[in-house]
Design an enzyme around this catalytic site. Sequence first.
Site, PDB file in Angstrom:
ATOM      1  N   SER A  15       0.856  -1.177   0.000  1.00 47.94           N
ATOM      2  CA  SER A  15       0.000   0.000   0.000  1.00 47.94           C
ATOM      3  C   SER A  15       0.899   1.236   0.000  1.00 47.94           C
ATOM      4  O   SER A  15       1.760   1.370  -0.865  1.00 47.94           O
ATOM      5  CB  SER A  15      -0.948  -0.037   1.199  1.00 47.94           C
ATOM      6  OG  SER A  15      -1.882   1.027   1.123  1.00 47.94           O
ATOM      7  N   HIS A  42      -2.689  -1.112  -3.303  1.00 44.42           N
ATOM      8  CA  HIS A  42      -3.875  -0.268  -3.111  1.00 44.42           C
ATOM      9  C   HIS A  42      -3.819   0.890  -4.104  1.00 44.42           C
ATOM     10  O   HIS A  42      -2.813   1.605  -4.174  1.00 44.42           O
ATOM     11  CB  HIS A  42      -3.918   0.275  -1.680  1.00 44.42           C
ATOM     12  CG  HIS A  42      -4.240  -0.765  -0.663  1.00 44.42           C
ATOM     13  ND1 HIS A  42      -4.038  -0.567   0.677  1.00 44.42           N
ATOM     14  CD2 HIS A  42      -4.754  -2.016  -0.779  1.00 44.42           C
ATOM     15  CE1 HIS A  42      -4.420  -1.651   1.345  1.00 44.42           C
ATOM     16  NE2 HIS A  42      -4.844  -2.543   0.481  1.00 44.42           N
ATOM     17  N   ASP A 135      -4.848  -4.254   6.197  1.00 47.75           N
ATOM     18  CA  ASP A 135      -5.111  -5.177   5.097  1.00 47.75           C
ATOM     19  C   ASP A 135      -3.899  -6.101   4.946  1.00 47.75           C
ATOM     20  O   ASP A 135      -2.760  -5.663   5.053  1.00 47.75           O
ATOM     21  CB  ASP A 135      -5.355  -4.394   3.796  1.00 47.75           C
ATOM     22  CG  ASP A 135      -5.834  -5.288   2.654  1.00 47.75           C
ATOM     23  OD1 ASP A 135      -6.302  -6.412   2.917  1.00 47.75           O
ATOM     24  OD2 ASP A 135      -5.752  -4.842   1.492  1.00 47.75           O
TER      25      ASP A 135
END
Length: 191
Positions: A15, A42, A135
């Site tokens: 991310s 992401h 996540d």
Amino acid sequence: MAAMFRPDVVVIGASAGGVAALQIVLGALPATLPVPVLVVLHLPRDRSSRIAEVLAPYCTLALREAEDKQPLQAGTVTFAPPDYHLLVEDTQAIALSMDEPVLFSRPAIDPLFESAAAAFGTGVLAILLTGASSDGSDGVAAVRAAGGQAWLQCPEEAEASMMPASALQHAGADAVLPLELMCRRLKELFA
């Protein structure tokens, strides 16, 4: 133990700070890589991704954005497209999903890692890099529960430490590595 482990698939999640980390990790993969690599980074949902183009100069492998029902291909890095979860459908193919965002992200890392664990079991190497959410934690847990391996970027080195730190706390890891050492390990794994 790491020397005997030979993955059938590599799944990578990243991310915040992920582009720089992916440049390093993907750059370490040999041109003759005998397994497919699937990546969730992401991404903003509302615009097209040029991540394959951005990372191509750093990587000797073919890079592409995923398409639904596409066959898994050894020696190829496949990225989740914006606004779709990337899933391993079975040991032969991938699928794209418009299921609800996970921890506000679609694509999210957990669905990729969990589906890879379900399809490949002990044959999964999951790599979780820098990021500012949790996540990937459930996905790392799923991979390890299925007998696969999870390598985390050393949280102290990550641009955003929350993601690897959260996974480590939630699920543990088979290795917690600075990127340079992770790259060395990857080269040894596929030598």
